[in-house]
Design a protein around this motif. Structure first.
Motif, PDB file in Angstrom:
ATOM      1  N   PRO A   1     -39.543  45.909  57.589  1.00 46.67           N
ATOM      2  CA  PRO A   1     -38.283  45.765  56.855  1.00 46.67           C
ATOM      3  C   PRO A   1     -37.682  44.369  57.004  1.00 46.67           C
ATOM      4  N   ALA A   2     -37.907  43.741  58.158  1.00 46.44           N
ATOM      5  CA  ALA A   2     -37.333  42.413  58.388  1.00 46.44           C
ATOM      6  C   ALA A   2     -37.846  41.395  57.376  1.00 46.44           C
TER       7      ALA A   2
ATOM      8  N   GLU B   1     -35.712  41.957  54.317  1.00 49.40           N
ATOM      9  CA  GLU B   1     -34.317  41.581  54.556  1.00 49.40           C
ATOM     10  C   GLU B   1     -34.135  40.071  54.568  1.00 49.40           C
TER      11      GLU B   1
ATOM     12  N   SER C   1     -34.489  36.289  49.603  1.00 50.23           N
ATOM     13  CA  SER C   1     -33.392  36.072  48.658  1.00 50.23           C
ATOM     14  C   SER C   1     -33.907  36.469  47.280  1.00 50.23           C
TER      15      SER C   1
ATOM     16  N   GLY D   1     -32.956  49.567  55.036  1.00 47.54           N
ATOM     17  CA  GLY D   1     -32.565  48.178  54.861  1.00 47.54           C
ATOM     18  C   GLY D   1     -32.199  47.815  53.425  1.00 47.54           C
ATOM     19  N   LEU D   2     -32.313  48.784  52.513  1.00 48.49           N
ATOM     20  CA  LEU D   2     -31.975  48.532  51.115  1.00 48.49           C
ATOM     21  C   LEU D   2     -30.558  48.991  50.813  1.00 48.49           C
ATOM     22  N   ASP D   3     -29.845  48.231  50.017  1.00 51.46           N
ATOM     23  CA  ASP D   3     -28.532  48.675  49.557  1.00 51.46           C
ATOM     24  C   ASP D   3     -28.701  49.962  48.737  1.00 51.46           C
TER      25      ASP D   3
END
Length: 378
Positions: free
Chosen positions: A159-160, A163, A166, A210-212
């Motif tokens: 996930p990092a 994250e 961009s 980790g996702l909005d």
């Protein structure tokens, strides 16, 4: 089993099919669809895999039965056909496309490519390429992250990594695509399929966390071998294709009770006592040693990705080899096969094989009821 193939043979003769063909048993297909409905975990939608079901009437038949408009796609010409056939269809790519291929499709295709196709992003570099493409075309492109949950075939491994990215302007993240085809192959010594699936689900959950919330529209996991083994978790859909027709590569515990619904049928051209080129004594010696069959036949066509099914104990001979024109098959010594009979083989996979024959002869209620055109390879 012989009664079933006798019924199929009778139906093929009545339909005047005297060439190699792909028979789709619609009654078995219905039974497989019913098992998917019965075993699918609550809250999971089905995304149909077009490469494994490369026939628009077949896709439509299953989509109606499952009330789904979700498709997983893999090849732009097939994508275009699915977009045209299903105006409400939502398509997710199951593998990352080169940016050039995406550009060509978006430029030449209709509006559906921009609004209904979700592309797959597996690296930061591809994300940048698709960002540049969206900018060049002055459009918004949907995408999902390919994540690695144990198969190690590519995609983001943590996930990092996501994250830290961009997201370029013009790209809209829809969610993730995870695939755990490795799970059924994990030996019990290392925890077996159940443990591997739990690990894959847990890792997928870490990515989703980790996702909005507005980037979680598509949370895809699974394939035919594993989709019905998932119970809960973060996924909101599973991908299924081959399970509906069950080629032999999909004989796995996750599909117990499913039946082969796609078979290759082909006329037997010759039935004979086979003899190898060279001295007759050579063939007799090898037959006495059990290394060469005493009976045999030649099929109309051959060399398919398929396993012999009927007549029983029919098999190829390494001494004669394979042929896509007239395939030799060895038979038991007491075989009473004759020219004009049909041989049946079971595809090892459905993708590509179903497209080899041009159309599917649909068998139901003891007869061939219609023909469904397969999609061209493109």
């Amino acid at each position: 089993m012989s009664e079933y193939f006798a019924e199929l043979s009778k139906a093929l003769k009545a339909a005047q099919i005297f060439r190699p063909c792909l028979v789709l048993d619609r009654d078995r297909l219905d039974a497989n669809i019913a098992l998917v409905k019965q075993r699918l975990a609550p809250g999971l939608a089905v995304r149909l895999v077009d490469k494994s079901l490369p026939c628009l009437p077949l896709l439509s038949y299953i989509a109606r039965a499952l009330e789904t408009n979700r498709f997983m796609t893999f090849h732009p010409p097939v994508t275009q056909a699915v977009l045209d056939a299903f105006p409400e269809g939502d398509l997710l790519y199951g593998k990352p496309m080169p940016a050039g291929a995406a550009s060509a499709a978006l430029t030449r295709g209709g509006a559906g490519w921009r609004s209904r196709v979700c592309w797959l992003i597996d690296t930061p570099e591809r994300l940048s390429e698709y960002g540049a493409l969206a900018s060049a075309l002055d459009t918004e492109l949907r995408f999902a992250f390919e994540i690695d949950v144990g198969l190690h075939r590519g995609g983001f491994s943590s996930p990092a990594e996501i994250e830290a990215l961009s997201i370029p302007k013009g790209l809209r993240c829809e969610g993730i695509m995870a695939y755990e085809a490795h799970a059924p192959e994990i030996p019990g010594l290392f925890g077996g399929a159940e443990r591997a699936l739990k690990k894959a689900s847990a890792k997928a959950a870490d990515f989703v966390a980790g996702l909005d919330p507005d980037r979680r529209r598509t949370l895809n996991i699974g394939g035919s071998k594993t989709a019905l083994l998932h119970g809960g978790g973060v996924a909101n859909e599973v991908s299924i294709g081959s399970a509906f027709v069950l080629p032999s590569d999909f004989d796995t515990p996750g599909l117990d009770g499913f039946q082969p619904a796609a078979l290759i049928a082909t006329p037997i051209l010759k039935a004979l006592d086979p003899v190898l080129p060279g001295p007759a004594a050579l063939s007799k010696t090898l037959q006495a040693l059990g290394l060469f069959p005493r009976k045999g036949c030649y099929l109309y066509g051959g060399k398919w990705m398929a396993e012999p099914l009927f007549p029983e104990v029919m098999k190829p001979s390494g001494l004669i080899g394979l042929s896509s024109n007239q395939q030799f098959m060895g038979l038991p010594a007491g075989s009473d096969v004759k020219p004009g009979d049909y041989a049946f083989l079971r595809p090892t996979q459905s993708e590509a094989v179903l497209q080899h024959f041009g159309s599917l002869a649909v068998f139901s209620g003891g007869r061939i009821v219609e023909f469904w055109p397969a999609l061209p390879m493109g």
